[in-house]
Structure formats: structure tokens, C-alpha cells
Write an enzyme that holds these catalytic residues in place. Structure first.
Site, PDB file in Angstrom:
ATOM      1  N   THR A 156      34.961  72.247  53.042  1.00  0.00           N
ATOM      2  CA  THR A 156      35.367  73.388  53.863  1.00  0.00           C
ATOM      3  C   THR A 156      35.802  72.959  55.252  1.00  0.00           C
ATOM      4  O   THR A 156      36.690  73.576  55.851  1.00  0.00           O
ATOM      5  CB  THR A 156      34.229  74.416  53.974  1.00  0.00           C
ATOM      6  OG1 THR A 156      33.045  73.780  54.498  1.00  0.00           O
ATOM      7  CG2 THR A 156      33.911  75.014  52.619  1.00  0.00           C
ATOM      8  N   HIS A 157      35.206  71.884  55.763  1.00  0.00           N
ATOM      9  CA  HIS A 157      35.592  71.470  57.119  1.00  0.00           C
ATOM     10  C   HIS A 157      37.003  70.886  57.162  1.00  0.00           C
ATOM     11  O   HIS A 157      37.549  70.674  58.249  1.00  0.00           O
ATOM     12  CB  HIS A 157      34.570  70.489  57.702  1.00  0.00           C
ATOM     13  CG  HIS A 157      34.492  69.153  57.021  1.00  0.00           C
ATOM     14  ND1 HIS A 157      33.681  68.148  57.487  1.00  0.00           N
ATOM     15  CD2 HIS A 157      35.104  68.649  55.911  1.00  0.00           C
ATOM     16  CE1 HIS A 157      33.809  67.077  56.703  1.00  0.00           C
ATOM     17  NE2 HIS A 157      34.648  67.368  55.749  1.00  0.00           N
ATOM     18  N   ASN A 158      37.599  70.635  56.001  1.00  0.00           N
ATOM     19  CA  ASN A 158      38.963  70.109  55.958  1.00  0.00           C
ATOM     20  C   ASN A 158      40.026  71.194  56.088  1.00  0.00           C
ATOM     21  O   ASN A 158      41.215  70.866  56.151  1.00  0.00           O
ATOM     22  CB  ASN A 158      39.205  69.378  54.630  1.00  0.00           C
ATOM     23  CG  ASN A 158      38.349  68.139  54.478  1.00  0.00           C
ATOM     24  OD1 ASN A 158      37.924  67.547  55.454  1.00  0.00           O
ATOM     25  ND2 ASN A 158      38.089  67.748  53.243  1.00  0.00           N
ATOM     26  N   SER A 193      41.615  71.731  61.354  1.00  0.00           N
ATOM     27  CA  SER A 193      40.494  72.560  60.930  1.00  0.00           C
ATOM     28  C   SER A 193      39.315  72.332  61.864  1.00  0.00           C
ATOM     29  O   SER A 193      39.499  71.900  63.000  1.00  0.00           O
ATOM     30  CB  SER A 193      40.128  72.235  59.485  1.00  0.00           C
ATOM     31  OG  SER A 193      39.755  70.868  59.370  1.00  0.00           O
TER      32      SER A 193
END
Length: 433
Positions: free
Chosen positions: A320-322, A383
Site C-alpha cells: 500500500t505504501h507504493n 506515494s
């Protein structure tokens, strides 16, 4: 806000360093670990939470003392030449110094240069610069050997891949940060970030177009797990032992996380999914005979509706952090059909870094390590890393029925684990968070 030693005197810092050094030695003695040295045979340090917490306190004190002793002018003088130090390190990786120098004994500068395909003069200059940074040694003039820091990159290809990938791609993108963000200061995603500015494609497209680097990227991610001590056998305190059935590992790359979990929890099976066929193809090579029947690999995008129904849990780790917020909402929406088709309460596990909420008082070094990664996300992906509140907001945007049940190990280790589920009712009020 980070905790600081802003008002501490040089003497108070020195006394704190002495006290914490004694405590560190006591912990090493208690664990039968030899005191660290620069010898190539030096033991690895413990990775227990207590030892790491002590390391963080000691490093913060050492850093503050060094800053105060140096003063601003001297600090900036040395800070500004780090780019040249980085150039030295990257050249050593590009010309394979770390693997050419033998693990035992030494190699002459002439032999090193010949095997590296470089002239003797620059080979010697690069090696001697590295030695001033505590990489390698020169036991006799013109002969080079490993020390504990350089041999670590020889012994572990995954850690070496992480370091090389960072120099070869990430730092090149960093150099474009000002130009990229000034060009569009109000948008941030895979098309509006320094990596795109440097390479002309989003980072994941880059690896599709350059498969010769995709394998290194997959190994680098496994190396990051080791470097950050992201233990998967305890997985941030989550009760894997309570699950029964198959865990779907979305965006699992080569499946290294599933392999570690499968080894630790032999009653579980794992279905690894990833959209990158090159990285996914590395997975079967990681399997020992006892794992081949318990881990499967399927090419699938986590932006598309999840087709594996009835899993014991759905895991998305360090993915998700990407992605920018809008993309993360798409990922979370893609989970809804699978969770609707699974047993009530089926966990959706978001295993990623969790930033502290603003105003939280924590150790400065601990927070900085997370802010480092947040800047990696800004530069490479457009991101970010997120707080629990930010994750909750995105889950609710995807479907109001999402509930965060628990947050595991939020204050320990590099990653946290958000345990969410889809409330099969209508108002989403069953959660404990």
C-alpha cells in the site's frame, strides 16, 4: 513530535553514552554474543526489541554529541561530500569489489583491478576511500581484505541487491526531486514523482521494460526485510497459529514472506499473487520439497477483484505504501467481493509501516527511520507511508463496512499489522478500533 536531547549538555550526553554502552555490553554478555569489532569474523548483533531499543537510544546520543562537538560549519562541510562517498560505494558495487575480494586472506590491487576490469590507479583510490569509511582493510600496502561491514555484502546477495538497487536506481531518482516536484507541485502519484522524471516510466513499468533489473529488485525487497529486522515468523504479534486454511499473499512478489511464514506455521498453506511475472517466476525456486504442496503462485493484480474466495486471511504486505491514496482505495475495493464471499470476520491484514500520529512523543531515530522510508515513497512512487487514521480513512472510502479490529505491534519493529475485516452488517459498528 520526536523526543529529543535538544537541551542536553556535552557532558550529560557523554554520561548517557557511557551508561547505555554498559547496558549494551551487559545485554551482549547475557546473550553470549561477543563484543562487536571490525573483524570479518565479528558476530551479528541481537535483534531483540529490547536490544534494538537500547541501540536507538545510544545512536541518538552519539549523533547529538557528534553534532555538538563538530558545530554547524564542520557538519555541513562533511555532509556536502557524501555524494562523492556514495559515488565511491556505487562504483565498488558496479565493479563487484565486494564479491571479488576473497572472504579469507587478501587480494593485490593489481589482481582486483584485473578481475574488475578497471585500471589499477582508480581501483586503489576507490578502495582506500572505502577503507576510510570502515569498509575493507589494507593489512599490507597494496593488498585488500574484508572487514565485518564489507563481508556482509559478500555473504548475502539479497542485502547486496538492496544496497545496489538503492544506488543504481533510487539515488538517481533522488537527484531529480526538485525538478519533478516543481513541475507539478500539487500532484503526487506514479506519473508525478522524481523516479518518473528520471526514467520516463513509473517504477513498476520500469521493471517490466527492464527484466534484467526486476530480479535484483525482488531480491532487494527480501534484503530489506533482513536489514530492517522485519520478522515474519511473529508478524508483528498477529496470531497466525489461530488461522486454518490458505492465506492469500497479494502482491507477494517472489513469495519470500509466504515461504518464511510457511516454515514457521506448517499447518497453513499460501497462495502467492503478483502482477509481475518476472518476480513471480523466482518463487518456485525458493521452495524446499516440504513447501511445494503448500505454496502456489498465480499472476494476478490486486487492482482487480480478488477471485480467491474463502481464504483464512488476505495479506497485503509492503504494497500500500507504493501507491497514492486513490490507488489504495482501488486496492481495498477489490477486496470487497472476496470478503463478502468469505466467512464473517475473515481478516484483511495490511502489513506495512505505520507512521506515528502527529503530536506523538517517540524516539527521534525511530521516527527518522520511518520518515526515511516515507521519502523513498515520495521519490519513487509519488506515494507515502501512513498513520492508522489515514489507513482507516482509505478503508472507509473503499467501503463503509470496513472496520479496523486491531493494530498489532504498532510501536515495535519496522512494520505494523492492521487487522481489518468487512462488517457483513450494514452500519460497520462491530469493530473494536
Amino acid at each position: 513530535m520526536s523526543s529529543t536531547t535538544e537541551n542536553a549538555s556535552i557532558l550529560a550526553l557523554a554520561e548517557g553514552i557511557l551508561s547505555n554502552t554498559k547496558s549494551l555490553i551487559e545485554q551482549l554478555n547475557a546473550s553470549n554474543t561477543a563484543l562487536p569489532t571490525f573483524s570479518a569474523t565479528s558476530q551479528a548483533l541481537p535483534t531483540t526489541p529490547d536490544f534494538q531499543a537500547l541501540q536507538i537510544r545510544l545512536k541518538a546520543q552519539l549523533e547529538d554529541l557528534q553534532l555538538l562537538v563538530s558545530g554547524p560549519a564542520s557538519f555541513y562541510r562533511h555532509f556536502l561530500v557524501r555524494g562523492y562517498e556514495i559515488a565511491t560505494f556505487q562504483l565498488a558495487l558496479d565493479f563487484e569489489f565486494f564479491t571479488i575480494v576473497p572472504s579469507k586472506g587478501s587480494i593485490s590491487v593489481e589482481d582486483l583491478a584485473e578481475q574488475a576490469g578497471l585500471d589499477v590507479d582508480r581501483t586503489g583510490r576507490l578502495m582506500r576511500m572505502l577503507i576510510t569509511q570502515r569498509f575493507f582493510t589494507e593489512p599490507n600496502p597494496g593488498f585488500f581484505s574484508h572487514n565485518s561491514f564489507s563481508i556482509a555484502l559478500q555473504k548475502d546477495e539479497e542485502i547486496r541487491s538492496m544496497v545496489h538497487f538503492s544506488f543504481d536506481e533510487i539515488l538517481k531518482a533522488c537527484a531529480e526531486s526538485g525538478a519533478a516536484i516543481k513541475a507539478d507541485p500539487y500532484n503526487s502519484d506514479g506519473l508525478h514523482c522524481p523516479f518518473y522524471k528520471r526514467f520516463g516510466v513509473p517504477i513498476f513499468d520500469y521493471y517490466e521494460k527492464n527484466p534484467q533489473y526486476a530480479g535484483r529488485f525482488a531480491k532487494a525487497m527480501a534484503g530489506w526485510v533482513k536489514m530492517a529486522n522485519n520478522s515474519t515468523d511473529t508478524a508483528n504479534g498477529y496470531s497466525w497459529a489461530d488461522l486454518r486454511g490458505t492465506v492469500v499473499d497479494m502482491g507477494g512478489g517472489s513469495g519470500h514472506v509466504s515461504v518464511e511464514l510457511a516454515q514457521a506455521f506448517p499447518h497453513l498453506s499460501f497462495a502467492v499473487q503478483d502482477g509481475d511475472g518476472t518476480m513471480l517466476a523466482l518463487g518456485p525456486k525458493l521452495l524446499t520439497p516440504d513447501l511445494k504442496d503448500r505454496i502456489s503462485f498465480t499472476q494476478a493484480s490486486f487492482f482487480e477483484p480478488q477471485k480467491h474466495l474463502g481464504a483464512a486471511a488476505y495479506l497485503i504486505r509492503q504494497c500500500t505504501h507504493n501507491w497514492a491514496d486513490a490507488d489504495v482505495v482501488r486496492i481495498f475495493k477489490s477486496m470487497v467481493p472476496a470478503l463478502e464471499g468469505s466467512a464473517p470476520g475473515t481478516p484483511f491484514l495490511i502489513n506495512d509501516m505505520i507512521l506515528p500520529e502527529p503530536g506523538t512523543t517517540i524516539e527521534r531515530i525511530w521516527e527518522r527511520e520511518r520518515r526515511h522510508v516515507d521519502m523513498v515513497m515520495l521519490v519513487c512512487y509519488g506515494s507515502k507511508e501512513r498513520t492508522v487514521k489515514e489507513f482507516d480513512k482509505l478503508l472507509k472510502e473503499a467501503d463503509e463496512r470496513f472496520v479496523i479490529k486491531n493494530v498489532h505491534n504498532e510501536d515495535h519493529g519496522a512494520l505494523g499489522m492492521i487487522e481489518a475485516y468487512l462488517n457483513h452488517g450494514t452500519n460497520g459498528t462491530n469493530g473494536t478500533h
